[in-house]
Scaffold this motif. Structure first.
Motif, PDB file in Angstrom:
ATOM      1  N   GLN A   1       0.827  -1.195   0.000  1.00 22.89           N
ATOM      2  CA  GLN A   1       0.000   0.000   0.000  1.00 22.89           C
ATOM      3  C   GLN A   1       0.863   1.248   0.000  1.00 22.89           C
ATOM      4  O   GLN A   1       1.920   1.275   0.624  1.00 22.89           O
ATOM      5  CB  GLN A   1      -0.909   0.024   1.245  1.00 22.89           C
ATOM      6  CG  GLN A   1      -2.125  -0.868   1.142  1.00 22.89           C
ATOM      7  CD  GLN A   1      -3.218  -0.275   0.270  1.00 22.89           C
ATOM      8  OE1 GLN A   1      -3.084   0.822  -0.230  1.00 22.89           O
ATOM      9  NE2 GLN A   1      -4.279  -1.035   0.065  1.00 22.89           N
TER      10      GLN A   1
ATOM     11  N   GLN B   1       0.314   5.445   0.480  1.00 23.78           N
ATOM     12  CA  GLN B   1      -0.568   6.578   0.754  1.00 23.78           C
ATOM     13  C   GLN B   1       0.097   7.845   0.253  1.00 23.78           C
ATOM     14  O   GLN B   1       1.291   8.058   0.474  1.00 23.78           O
ATOM     15  CB  GLN B   1      -0.864   6.674   2.244  1.00 23.78           C
ATOM     16  CG  GLN B   1      -1.707   5.504   2.759  1.00 23.78           C
ATOM     17  CD  GLN B   1      -2.097   5.670   4.214  1.00 23.78           C
ATOM     18  OE1 GLN B   1      -1.376   6.270   5.001  1.00 23.78           O
ATOM     19  NE2 GLN B   1      -3.260   5.131   4.574  1.00 23.78           N
TER      20      GLN B   1
ATOM     21  N   GLY C   1      -3.708  10.297  -4.355  1.00 20.29           N
ATOM     22  CA  GLY C   1      -3.885  11.215  -3.247  1.00 20.29           C
ATOM     23  C   GLY C   1      -5.286  11.790  -3.256  1.00 20.29           C
ATOM     24  O   GLY C   1      -6.101  11.482  -4.129  1.00 20.29           O
ATOM     25  N   GLN C   2      -5.537  12.674  -2.297  1.00 16.13           N
ATOM     26  CA  GLN C   2      -6.863  13.249  -2.142  1.00 16.13           C
ATOM     27  C   GLN C   2      -7.071  14.486  -3.012  1.00 16.13           C
ATOM     28  O   GLN C   2      -8.194  14.956  -3.174  1.00 16.13           O
ATOM     29  CB  GLN C   2      -7.123  13.612  -0.676  1.00 16.13           C
ATOM     30  CG  GLN C   2      -6.549  14.954  -0.222  1.00 16.13           C
ATOM     31  CD  GLN C   2      -5.041  14.984  -0.114  1.00 16.13           C
ATOM     32  OE1 GLN C   2      -4.376  13.944  -0.182  1.00 16.13           O
ATOM     33  NE2 GLN C   2      -4.495  16.168   0.052  1.00 16.13           N
TER      34      GLN C   2
ATOM     35  N   CYS D   1       3.819  16.151  -3.237  1.00 14.69           N
ATOM     36  CA  CYS D   1       3.106  14.913  -2.932  1.00 14.69           C
ATOM     37  C   CYS D   1       4.055  14.028  -2.133  1.00 14.69           C
ATOM     38  O   CYS D   1       5.103  13.622  -2.644  1.00 14.69           O
ATOM     39  CB  CYS D   1       2.659  14.220  -4.208  1.00 14.69           C
ATOM     40  SG  CYS D   1       1.922  12.591  -3.961  1.00 14.69           S
TER      41      CYS D   1
ATOM     42  N   PHE E   1      -2.637   3.917  -6.916  1.00 19.38           N
ATOM     43  CA  PHE E   1      -2.702   4.688  -5.683  1.00 19.38           C
ATOM     44  C   PHE E   1      -2.844   6.175  -6.014  1.00 19.38           C
ATOM     45  O   PHE E   1      -2.152   6.685  -6.893  1.00 19.38           O
ATOM     46  CB  PHE E   1      -1.452   4.450  -4.829  1.00 19.38           C
ATOM     47  CG  PHE E   1      -1.218   3.000  -4.532  1.00 19.38           C
ATOM     48  CD1 PHE E   1      -0.252   2.284  -5.209  1.00 19.38           C
ATOM     49  CD2 PHE E   1      -1.990   2.348  -3.571  1.00 19.38           C
ATOM     50  CE1 PHE E   1      -0.038   0.947  -4.958  1.00 19.38           C
ATOM     51  CE2 PHE E   1      -1.782   1.003  -3.305  1.00 19.38           C
ATOM     52  CZ  PHE E   1      -0.817   0.305  -4.004  1.00 19.38           C
TER      53      PHE E   1
ATOM     54  N   ALA F   1       4.741  10.525  -0.125  1.00 17.61           N
ATOM     55  CA  ALA F   1       4.276   9.139  -0.128  1.00 17.61           C
ATOM     56  C   ALA F   1       4.733   8.406   1.119  1.00 17.61           C
ATOM     57  O   ALA F   1       5.804   8.680   1.665  1.00 17.61           O
ATOM     58  CB  ALA F   1       4.804   8.429  -1.367  1.00 17.61           C
ATOM     59  N   SER F   2       3.922   7.475   1.540  1.00 21.25           N
ATOM     60  CA  SER F   2       4.311   6.590   2.621  1.00 21.25           C
ATOM     61  C   SER F   2       4.951   5.346   2.016  1.00 21.25           C
ATOM     62  O   SER F   2       4.901   5.149   0.797  1.00 21.25           O
ATOM     63  CB  SER F   2       3.095   6.200   3.447  1.00 21.25           C
ATOM     64  OG  SER F   2       2.227   5.396   2.651  1.00 21.25           O
TER      65      SER F   2
ATOM     66  N   VAL G   1      -0.159  12.128  -0.139  1.00 24.95           N
ATOM     67  CA  VAL G   1      -0.759  13.349   0.393  1.00 24.95           C
ATOM     68  C   VAL G   1      -0.205  14.543  -0.376  1.00 24.95           C
ATOM     69  O   VAL G   1       1.000  14.811  -0.333  1.00 24.95           O
ATOM     70  CB  VAL G   1      -0.479  13.517   1.890  1.00 24.95           C
ATOM     71  CG1 VAL G   1      -1.104  14.811   2.400  1.00 24.95           C
ATOM     72  CG2 VAL G   1      -1.011  12.317   2.677  1.00 24.95           C
TER      73      VAL G   1
END
Length: 123
Positions: free
Chosen positions: A1, A3, A114-115, A22, A112, A24-25, A5
């Motif tokens: 996964q 994520q 982002g928002q 942006c 994947f 990322a995790s 942002v």
């Protein structure tokens, strides 16, 4: 996964600049091709630019060539979109996305997302 942002959007005037970020995790950031898409009100989400995992290769949609620059810092798991000479038609929500292969421009190529961050350019 993974994520993602995004940040850095805002309200600017035509001709101004913005830099989107942006973050990322996850520990495998460098294995992903990253992209930026945008979606204007009432329109479909569209591809803007993509960058390969090591940041060596980039590709842009014609409408932003010479004005936008994508880059990444794998040590920080971050991808950037520097936007210069912004135009009102650049107004949109900007999304970053992570995918497994470079030079893909379709939404379905990216697993994947982002928002999103809003960019508004006034004339």
């Amino acid at each position: 996964q993974v994520q993602l942002v995004e940040s850095g959007g805002g309200l600017v005037q035509a001709g101004d600049s913005l830099r989107l970020t942006c973050v990322a995790s996850g520990r495998t950031f460098s294995t992903f091709a990253m992209a930026w898409f945008r979606q204007a009100p009432g329109k479909e989400r569209e591809f803007v630019t993509t960058i390969s995992g090591l940041g060596i290769r980039t590709y842009y949609v014609d409408s932003v060539k010479g004005r936008f620059t994508v880059s990444r810092d794998n040590a920080k798991a971050t991808v950037y979109l520097q936007m210069n000479n912004l135009k009102p038609e650049d107004t949109a929500v900007y999304y970053c996305a992570a995918g497994s292969a470079y030079l893909r421009t379709a939404i379905n190529d990216y697993a994947f997302w982002g928002q999103g961050t809003q960019v508004t350019v006034s004339s």
